[in-house]
Enzyme design. Structure first.
Site, short mmCIF file in Angstrom:
data_model
loop_
_atom_site.label_atom_id
_atom_site.label_comp_id
_atom_site.label_asym_id
_atom_site.label_seq_id
_atom_site.Cartn_x
_atom_site.Cartn_y
_atom_site.Cartn_z
N GLY A 11 4.41 -47.78 -16.35
CA GLY A 11 4.57 -46.45 -17.11
C GLY A 11 6.07 -46.57 -17.85
N GLY A 13 7.92 -44.17 -19.20
CA GLY A 13 8.71 -43.03 -19.49
C GLY A 13 10.03 -42.78 -18.95
N GLY A 15 11.47 -42.75 -15.87
CA GLY A 15 11.49 -43.45 -14.81
C GLY A 15 11.45 -44.86 -14.95
N VAL A 79 -3.65 -49.12 -16.88
CA VAL A 79 -4.05 -49.46 -15.34
C VAL A 79 -4.98 -48.66 -14.73
CG1 VAL A 79 -2.98 -49.19 -13.25
CG2 VAL A 79 -1.49 -50.09 -15.07
N GLU A 170 9.98 -22.22 -25.09
CA GLU A 170 10.57 -23.04 -26.43
C GLU A 170 9.38 -22.93 -27.40
OE1 GLU A 170 13.47 -26.45 -24.20
OE2 GLU A 170 11.20 -26.74 -24.48
#
Lengths: 437, 437
Positions: A11, A13, A15, A79, A170
């Site tokens: 990933g 992103g 993190g 994955v 938003e």
């Protein structure tokens, strides 16, 4: 490289990318695997969905972000699972062995057991979602302009946003601005300002994560902008042409052609494979319950971070699924890996709450930093500044700054391309075109 | 409005949009119909296909371009045919009556009777095409990095561009820059600079529209940039993994995973409906043969302009399918309509050749303006300037200028998003995702 400790990160992103970057100087052989070739700045995704920014403005190729980091391989791959015996990450088209594994696969929209709603009410997690929402919203105005039935016109011009968190607010706020300002002079048969934007939330108050007084101010600004805010309201059912709501026992069906979903998220589907492979426990939202050092119980070399992780703080509260939390966890994991390689120990992960910010519209936002509460122009400027500097590449900051400046002055939103499924409008049965932008 | 003369324009490209804008002050009830909700600046489409610009940068919503033009209705609709008796344009979902009809439906890629090649070798006419080419090119490098077979790796890193006109040259030149500069540090297992870019043309020389000396200089710059230019070469066959070429009788099959088509265009499919409805004659490229006043024979109130029109000049040459020609024809039609409404006459259309420009790469282009021939930096700056000022909205000029400046300084091309059909890479059997950006 084989002698080096192999770290595989799943990933790219907030993190995963921050874990990778924080391992810059660590003596590891690093592999970052992502389904996509780019890092996405999720907090601004709603601006792509509403034509204010182009997808390229809030995405950056992972390879170019990490090109100078020689210890890092970027792999574009999907994955599928894990082989714990051989310590390998399994892809549809290959596998990658690891000594330490960091899983940061993120979250997806949750329809609370109503997966059939997904095709009617898109969520906002990916570029594809944003493009689809943009298409739905813009097509609705086009269809209303074309329609000869007053009833149908009202259906097209009714927009439902489900979920009163930051994303829902938003979206609703931007829809109000688009219909009241951006599109003002563009149509001949309809008056876009007559569009109804309804924000629905099951809770007694929207922006529930904020201080009640602050949330109330946010709700008021939304109402002033022309959004009808309906709290205490649950979604019972929906179709291509209607939504059924329940407010304190009374149920009501509204005719609408556009429903946007911002009501909830759950852990990425990879969570199931993690549970199977590592015997990890999942919470009700499909997130992996992790240890104080962010590892999976009995698997000290397997970390789960970000939106996919369920981490309970000492105060009993969960770490929220927000970018700052993922960034902090990514950096912690990197530090812990480096520390272990030195044979040393590190104290458990501590989440630092940097506060929350939500933008509501032009010159309007709410911010809560510790006990400090801000609204209006100052909060809005803070929001702009923080999001701008957080964009990963300087180039994106520059372009977004120029684009925002222009949009602010002119009320324009020029990235309003209807692509993908398009015509005909009237039957409401659009043709599918699988190549779109 | 019913008392006003009704003008319906089909197509919001350069021809249709300029006709509409030039009718700004005419006493007409104007309707502009387009399949899409935006005007596309085609000359820069190859930069979207190669990740230099985002789709939104070269498109502008037709409604916002025309919002202040009160005599103009913009309609998003797909024209299916014409009812000559009732003088109506027929859509899949409605119809629009006209007194005067202007058809500017443009062109599409032509595969010279090999329509089966379209799915293998995308052309470059729409945003969707550009996104698809971008996906194919970027995915090829990703797959090469992943591949464990040297043979397969070479297949992925061989890029064929068919057609040595401006578009083919621009694509090949940009691919060379991407592989030599943009991607230089981004991969670990492959060296992108080893990518083979082959430009194929059946003619004895590429850039055939230009003065031979100038064209030769253009070809030389391409070769210097690392493109192999193969003239006198025809495509005999192609598959997902190979292309068969014939050079002066010798045929040869090359292994490649990426073939881009810039070899030819034909009139939009609407040409057939025009032939049927108005008894118009089509040329071999499916373009409508028109009169000196751009009307269809026996239909003085029906105009065909732009890439869909076949207009023979007094010197026997055809008006080329380029933006300036479409713009001139759009303005002429508008002027003729206004003149007729005053009961006056107008002399036949005269095409003014403003010259040709093609960019080859960084600081390299060729320009031919009358007898004046320019190459290198000056031609390149001319190209930049002319394309920048021609962009329809100031906003796009501003953003593109910033983006170009950045790309020039850093060699970066950040709009490199792989969307749509994506993984897995290795089987070469990508998953389809119909929502993409």
């Amino acid at each position: 490289m084989a002698v080096l400790h192999r770290v595989v990160i799943v990933g790219g992103g907030f993190g995963g990318l921050n874990a990778a970057q924080a391992l810059r100087r660590a003596p590891v052989d690093l592999t970052l695997i992502d389904k996509r070739n780019f890092h996405l700045f999720q907090p601004l995704l709603y601006q792509v969905a509403t034509g204010g920014l182009s997808p390229g403005n809030i995405a950056a190729p992972l390879r170019s972000i990490l090109e100078r980091q020689k210890n890092c391989h970027v792999v574009m791959g999907d994955v599928q699972g894990f082989d714990t015996a051989r310590r390998a990450v399994l892809l549809a088209d290959g596998e990658f062995p690891y000594d330490t594994l960091v899983i940061a696969a993120g979250a997806q929209s949750s329809y609370f057991g109503h997966d059939e709603w997904e095709h009617i009410a898109p969520g906002l997690k990916s570029i594809e979602d944003a493009i689809e929402i943009r298409r739905k919203v813009l097509t609705a105005f086009e269809a209303a302009e074309r329609s000869n039935s007053e009833l149908e016109r009202r259906e097209w011009m009714t927009f439902m946003v489900v979920g009163g968190g930051a994303t829902g607010v938003e979206l609703a706020g931007t829809l109000a601005e688009i219909s009241r300002h951006t599109l003002r002079h563009e149509f001949r048969r309809i008056n876009p300002a007559e569009a109804q934007i309804v924000l629905v939330d099951a809770a007694p108050q929207i922006l529930g994560a904020y201080d009640p007084g602050l949330a109330a101010k946010g709700a008021n600004s939304l109402v002033t902008m022309g959004v009808s805010v309906r709290t205490h309201t649950k979604v019972l059912a929906m179709s291509e042409r209607s939504i059924t709501l329940e407010t304190e026992g009374r149920s009501e069906t509204l005719a609408t052609r556009t429903i946007l979903w911002a009501a909830g998220v759950k852990g990425a589907s990879l969570g199931k494979q993690i549970a199977t492979a590592f015997g990890a426990e999942l919470d009700r939202a499909g997130r992996v319950i992790i240890q104080p050092d962010l590892t999976i119980n009995h698997h000290p070399n397997v970390f789960v971070i970000g939106d996919l992780a369920h981490f309970q703080q000492e105060n009993g509260k969960l770490v929220p699924g927000v970018a700052p939390a993922a960034i902090q966890q990514g950096k912690y994991v990197a530090k812990l890996i480096a520390t272990r390689l030195k044979g040393q120990k590190l104290s458990p992960f501590q989440y630092k709450d940097l506060g929350s910010l939500a933008t509501i519209g032009r010159r309007s936002a709410i911010a809560e930093i510790g006990s400090w509460k801000v609204t209006g122009l100052i909060a809005w400027l803070m929001w702009l500044f923080i999001h701008l500097i957080q964009l990963v590449r300087f180039e994106n900051r520059l372009i977004v700054l120029v684009q925002w400046g222009w949009n602010y002055i002119t009320f324009s939103r020029s990235a309003r391309l209807i692509t993908g499924k398009t015509l005909p409008l009237i039957e409401g049965q659009p043709r599918d075109d699988s190549r779109t932008g």
